[in-house]
Design an enzyme around this catalytic site. Structure first.
Site, PDB file in Angstrom:
ATOM      1  N   CYS A  53      82.563 -25.603 -26.384  1.00 40.10           N
ATOM      2  CA  CYS A  53      82.021 -26.569 -27.362  1.00 40.10           C
ATOM      3  C   CYS A  53      83.121 -27.071 -28.295  1.00 40.10           C
ATOM      4  O   CYS A  53      83.150 -28.252 -28.659  1.00 40.10           O
ATOM      5  CB  CYS A  53      80.907 -25.923 -28.191  1.00 40.10           C
ATOM      6  SG  CYS A  53      79.532 -25.347 -27.186  1.00 40.10           S
ATOM      7  N   ARG A 136      74.130 -28.424 -22.166  1.00 40.97           N
ATOM      8  CA  ARG A 136      74.960 -29.587 -22.548  1.00 40.97           C
ATOM      9  C   ARG A 136      74.279 -30.854 -22.021  1.00 40.97           C
ATOM     10  O   ARG A 136      74.492 -31.255 -20.881  1.00 40.97           O
ATOM     11  CB  ARG A 136      76.370 -29.457 -21.963  1.00 40.97           C
ATOM     12  CG  ARG A 136      77.090 -28.221 -22.448  1.00 40.97           C
ATOM     13  CD  ARG A 136      78.514 -28.117 -21.939  1.00 40.97           C
ATOM     14  NE  ARG A 136      78.969 -26.746 -22.120  1.00 40.97           N
ATOM     15  CZ  ARG A 136      79.395 -26.232 -23.273  1.00 40.97           C
ATOM     16  NH1 ARG A 136      79.436 -26.990 -24.352  1.00 40.97           N
ATOM     17  NH2 ARG A 136      79.762 -24.972 -23.371  1.00 40.97           N
TER      18      ARG A 136
HETATM   19  C1  BEZ Z   1      81.226 -22.282 -24.949  1.00 40.24           C
HETATM   20  O1  BEZ Z   1      82.323 -21.794 -24.726  1.00 40.24           O
HETATM   21  O2  BEZ Z   1      81.086 -23.335 -25.547  1.00 40.24           O
HETATM   22  C2  BEZ Z   1      80.020 -21.545 -24.466  1.00 40.24           C
HETATM   23  C3  BEZ Z   1      80.101 -20.847 -23.274  1.00 40.24           C
HETATM   24  C4  BEZ Z   1      78.982 -20.154 -22.839  1.00 40.24           C
HETATM   25  C5  BEZ Z   1      77.816 -20.157 -23.577  1.00 40.24           C
HETATM   26  C6  BEZ Z   1      77.746 -20.897 -24.746  1.00 40.24           C
HETATM   27  C7  BEZ Z   1      78.850 -21.595 -25.189  1.00 40.24           C
END
Ligand code: BEZ
Length: 231
Positions: A53, A136
């Site tokens: 993110c 997402r």
């Molecule tokens: C992230 O790195 O943004 C992420 C990865 C797995 C679950 C939630 C967020």
């Protein structure tokens, strides 16, 4: 408990964007009314203070002026609270250096949605992936408040923001010039003439009109200069 009664149907392409009021990092918003006349990209991310993110927010924030120039407002969302959002965005600005990006300030609104009310309205909670985080999701909403495209990615996969920009320009071009755009189209490439059926009757006659080329009776293209697309 999720019952048949409280499951909200997911919005679809062509639907009016579901309305909501929300608190964001840029103040309260009334969605989509506040952005009438603009395109909107409403996108969700799973959680603040997570690496994928963070890379996405930095990339999107770096490109924000390119979306503004396309009359498009970016609006983010996660099921975190406002103070988490503020702290995360401050950390990004003050501390994170990544792929040549630093001091990145996120100026577009980021919605707090602890109750998941908005995320559920937009089908961003997909329990097979996670029942506590939004996937997402990306919604393209046109200046009339109609959903024009949706893209969903799993938690592990960061989005391609050049593709989001390309898709936005493709939709704007389709509206403005009454054409369609072929695979991998980019501004400056030939576009598809939607009345291709008429080429079948007069393929030879029409081959050079408007620079149009008919590859067969159902598949005609014509040039559309980049300057016209981007003006
Ligand atoms: C992230 O790195 O943004 C992420 C990865 C797995 C679950 C939630 C967020």
């Amino acid at each position: 408990m999720e019952t048949m009664e409280n499951i909200i149907p997911m919005p679809r392409i062509g639907d009016k964007a579901p309305e909501f009021k929300a608190v964001t990092t840029q103040g309260d918003i009334n969605f989509p009314a506040d952005y009438k006349g603009k395109w909107i990209i409403l996108f969700s991310h799973p959680a603040d203070f997570t690496p994928v993110c963070t890379s996405e927010f930095m990339t999107f924030a770096k490109m924000e002026s390119e979306f503004t120039a396309l009359n498009c407002q970016l609006v983010g969302l996660s099921v975190d609270g406002l103070y988490s959002h503020i702290a995360w965005l401050r950390t990004i600005k003050d501390k994170i250096e990544y792929k040549g990006m630093k001091n990145i300030e996120v100026k577009f609104p980021l919605i707090e949605d602890i109750t998941m009310q908005v995320a559920k309205k937009y089908g961003m909670i997909q329990p097979g992936e996670s029942s506590t985080k939004a996937v997402r999701a990306v919604f393209f909403i046109d200046p009339n408040g109609v959903i024009r495209a949706m893209i969903y990615y799993p938690l592990s996969t960061g989005r391609n923001f050049d593709e989001l920009k390309r898709a936005l320009i493709a939709m704007q071009t389709a509206d403005k010039f009454a054409v369609a755009t072929p695979a991998d189209w980019r501004p400056g490439d030939d576009v598809i003439v939607p009345t291709a059926g008429s080429c079948g009757v007069a393929k030879d006659r029409m081959e050079h009109q408007d620079g149009m080329t008919c590859h067969d009776w159902f598949f005609c293209t014509k040039p559309l200069p980049k300057e016209q697309v981007m003006e």
